[in-house]
Design a protein around this motif. Structure first.
Motif, mmCIF file in Angstrom:
data_model
loop_
_atom_site.group_PDB
_atom_site.id
_atom_site.type_symbol
_atom_site.label_atom_id
_atom_site.label_comp_id
_atom_site.label_asym_id
_atom_site.label_seq_id
_atom_site.Cartn_x
_atom_site.Cartn_y
_atom_site.Cartn_z
ATOM 1 N N THR A 37 14.787 56.876 -36.163
ATOM 2 C CA THR A 37 13.731 55.863 -36.162
ATOM 3 C C THR A 37 12.849 56.000 -37.400
ATOM 4 O OG1 THR A 37 12.248 57.294 -34.875
ATOM 5 C CG2 THR A 37 13.662 55.772 -33.646
ATOM 6 N N ARG A 56 18.454 51.701 -35.251
ATOM 7 C CA ARG A 56 17.182 52.038 -34.609
ATOM 8 C C ARG A 56 16.044 52.315 -35.599
ATOM 9 N NH1 ARG A 56 17.925 53.562 -29.162
ATOM 10 N NH2 ARG A 56 20.123 53.647 -28.540
ATOM 11 N N GLU A 58 12.919 52.283 -37.750
ATOM 12 C CA GLU A 58 11.679 51.510 -37.693
ATOM 13 C C GLU A 58 10.800 51.719 -38.919
ATOM 14 O OE1 GLU A 58 9.700 52.519 -34.090
ATOM 15 O OE2 GLU A 58 11.392 51.953 -32.800
ATOM 16 N N ARG A 59 10.807 52.935 -39.452
ATOM 17 C CA ARG A 59 9.972 53.264 -40.611
ATOM 18 C C ARG A 59 10.823 53.973 -41.661
ATOM 19 N NH1 ARG A 59 7.322 53.419 -36.006
ATOM 20 N NH2 ARG A 59 8.445 55.335 -35.453
ATOM 21 N N ARG A 78 15.342 46.703 -36.451
ATOM 22 C CA ARG A 78 14.057 47.141 -35.900
ATOM 23 C C ARG A 78 13.063 47.570 -36.979
ATOM 24 N NH1 ARG A 78 15.550 50.760 -30.508
ATOM 25 N NH2 ARG A 78 17.075 49.316 -29.606
ATOM 26 N N GLU A 80 10.163 48.034 -39.356
ATOM 27 C CA GLU A 80 8.804 47.498 -39.384
ATOM 28 C C GLU A 80 8.031 47.902 -40.636
ATOM 29 O OE1 GLU A 80 6.696 48.546 -35.869
ATOM 30 O OE2 GLU A 80 8.088 47.527 -34.511
#
Length: 230
Positions: A37, A56, A58-59, A78, A80
């Protein structure tokens, strides 16, 4: 050759700092961690092409050193938050949820950026010595919903010759970014937004420079409390 990584399916966060690696080694390391993630590759060197596909993720923070023209291809539905430094060609799959995007290039230039529509983007930062104007325009067009924009790029141009920015209509710019609430911009780009051929004129005529400064002061006065110019 790349080490035998095995597979770390439970690993969620991976940070590598100061590593020199080849394209294949980086690809194998990322592939060994399919459920990340959070990914950070900081102060790394040696790669010419970075390709990351993580479902998966996210960052993501990617900081690559060296004057070379490194390319990035990234796909994560996903995603962000994305912070990248050191890439000349950038492609991010349009299927993402980016809220914060920072692109920087301290040496050489940024030639091309492909992002898809940045509908959820709240914060955008573009920094560097030289960007292709096509790359700048492409990102700004995709980020029409952005709320906080930082632009600190010194020059344009696709080749070794550093070029000033083309004329940009200030009213048209704000009309196409109506959700913008905070705007930080480098002086050279501000000149391009405000006055046709202003950079060339300022080089050759002190009177024009004085007039330009007066226009800036008027702009600040009219937008008191909203515009800060240093």
């Amino acid at each position: 050759s790349s080490p035998r990584w095995g597979c770390f399916r439970k690993l969620r966060t991976l940070e590598i700092v100061g590593a020199t690696m080849r394209d294949a080694a980086l690809k194998d390391a990322v592939a060994a961690c399919p459920n990340l993630t959070d990914l950070a590759l900081l102060g790394c060197d040696g790669v010419g092409s970075v390709s990351i596909e993580l479902e998966r993720l996210e960052r993501c923070r990617l900081d690559f050193l060296g004057p070379g023209n490194c390319s990035l291809s990234l796909g994560s539905p996903r995603l962000e938050v994305l912070e990248i430094q050191g890439f000349s060609w950038i492609r991010v799959d349009g299927n993402h949820k980016l809220r914060s995007l920072c692109i920087a290039k301290n040496t050489a230039r940024v030639y091309k950026v492909e992002m898809g529509r940045l509908a959820d983007l709240e914060y955008l930062s573009l920094r560097g010595v030289q960007w292709s104007w096509g790359a700048v325009a492409s990102v700004l067009q995709c980020a029409s919903e952005v709320k906080h924009l930082v632009m600190k790029i010194e020059f344009c141009g696709d080749f070794d010759t550093l070029q000033p920015f083309p004329e940009v209509d200030l009213v048209e710019f704000f009309n196409s970014h109506q959700k913008l609430r905070k705007f930080e911009i480098h002086g050279a780009m501000f000149a391009a937004l405000c006055q046709k051929n202003s950079l060339k004129k300022m080089k050759n005529c002190n009177d024009t420079a004085d007039d330009f400064f007066e226009e800036i002061c008027k702009f600040k006065y009219i937008n008191h409390g909203r515009v800060l110019i240093e």
